[in-house]
Design an enzyme around this catalytic site. Sequence first.
Site, short mmCIF file in Angstrom:
data_model
loop_
_atom_site.label_atom_id
_atom_site.label_comp_id
_atom_site.label_asym_id
_atom_site.label_seq_id
_atom_site.Cartn_x
_atom_site.Cartn_y
_atom_site.Cartn_z
N GLY A 7 -6.87 2.04 25.80
CA GLY A 7 -6.32 2.21 27.15
C GLY A 7 -6.72 1.15 28.16
N ASN B 52 -4.96 -1.38 28.92
CA ASN B 52 -3.75 -1.65 29.72
C ASN B 52 -3.50 -0.55 30.73
OD1 ASN B 52 -2.26 -4.22 28.91
ND2 ASN B 52 -2.81 -3.36 26.93
N ASN C 66 7.52 -1.90 27.58
CA ASN C 66 6.42 -1.98 26.60
C ASN C 66 5.71 -3.31 26.76
OD1 ASN C 66 4.93 -1.34 24.16
ND2 ASN C 66 6.20 -2.84 23.10
N HIS D 114 3.71 -6.16 24.63
CA HIS D 114 3.50 -6.61 23.25
C HIS D 114 2.62 -7.87 23.28
CE1 HIS D 114 4.27 -7.12 19.00
NE2 HIS D 114 4.43 -8.40 19.24
N ASP E 79 10.67 -3.98 19.59
CA ASP E 79 10.35 -5.22 20.34
C ASP E 79 11.60 -6.04 20.65
OD1 ASP E 79 7.63 -4.53 20.20
OD2 ASP E 79 7.34 -5.66 18.34
C1 GRF Z 1 -2.53 -4.07 23.28
O1 GRF Z 1 -2.78 -5.29 22.66
C2 GRF Z 1 -1.05 -3.89 23.46
O2 GRF Z 1 -0.36 -5.08 23.68
C3 GRF Z 1 -0.64 -3.34 22.14
O3 GRF Z 1 -1.71 -2.48 21.76
C4 GRF Z 1 -2.92 -2.89 22.40
C5 GRF Z 1 -3.41 -1.71 23.16
O4 GRF Z 1 -4.61 -1.91 23.84
N1 GRF Z 1 0.67 -2.76 22.19
P1 GRF Z 1 -5.13 -0.86 24.92
O5 GRF Z 1 -5.10 0.53 24.30
O6 GRF Z 1 -4.27 -0.95 26.14
O7 GRF Z 1 -6.54 -1.28 25.20
#
Ligand code: GRF
Length: 204
Positions: free
Chosen positions: A18, A20, A110, A112, A153
């Site tokens: 988490g 992000n 999303n 990526h 994607d």
């Molecule tokens: C990130 O690299 C995101 O791009 C990918 O999964 C990872 C998740 O990381 N889809 P987090 O859970 O947000 O730390």
Amino acid sequence: MKKDKTKVNIAVFVSGNGTNLQALIDAQKCGKIPSAQIKLVVSNNKNAFALCRAENENIPVLIAPRKIDDFEKEVLPRLAEFDIDLIVLAGFMSILSADFVNKYKNRIINIHPSLIPQFCGKGFYGLKVHQAVLSSGQKTTGATVHYVNEITDGGEIILQKEVEVSSGDTPQSLQEKVMREAEWIILAQATEMVAQRILREAKL
Ligand code: GRF
């Protein structure tokens, strides 16, 4: 409760650490996402640390089954209940059905961890993406925020940011660098851009 028409309601879908989600929370706190508010965090993994991050901020959480049909069946009515306008997939490790995606057409984004169209699609997730970049010998990589459609994607690109690959990079160091230098920044920026678009359309 009456809806605040000046803000887009967001649900963030997560499966893991988490970071992000944390970037979105932090950006919201310091006023970088004025057009939206995180109303709900949905996880398909009951052990996701992302859930603690949400709870620390008193954001309601929903833990839903991993099997995608059951997940969607459980989540859809809750999204309606929370008046969700925009779904942000932030490390969500499942593929949503075409049906679900069409219900939220142009309302799901999303993040990526590569420069799409490179290193994306089926099988490119987590460290596998960064491993593939290193094996290819490419000198740059990065991250992409895109709309979600029925092709993995494959939806329209909203924002991308490049990151340099160094000679000593490992998949882990590259993953961290891509997150820090690209993902956390463009996810918040793209969320605000899309929220502004939704608000503009709502006024038409
Ligand atoms: C990130 O690299 C995101 O791009 C990918 O999964 C990872 C998740 O990381 N889809 P987090 O859970 O947000 O730390």
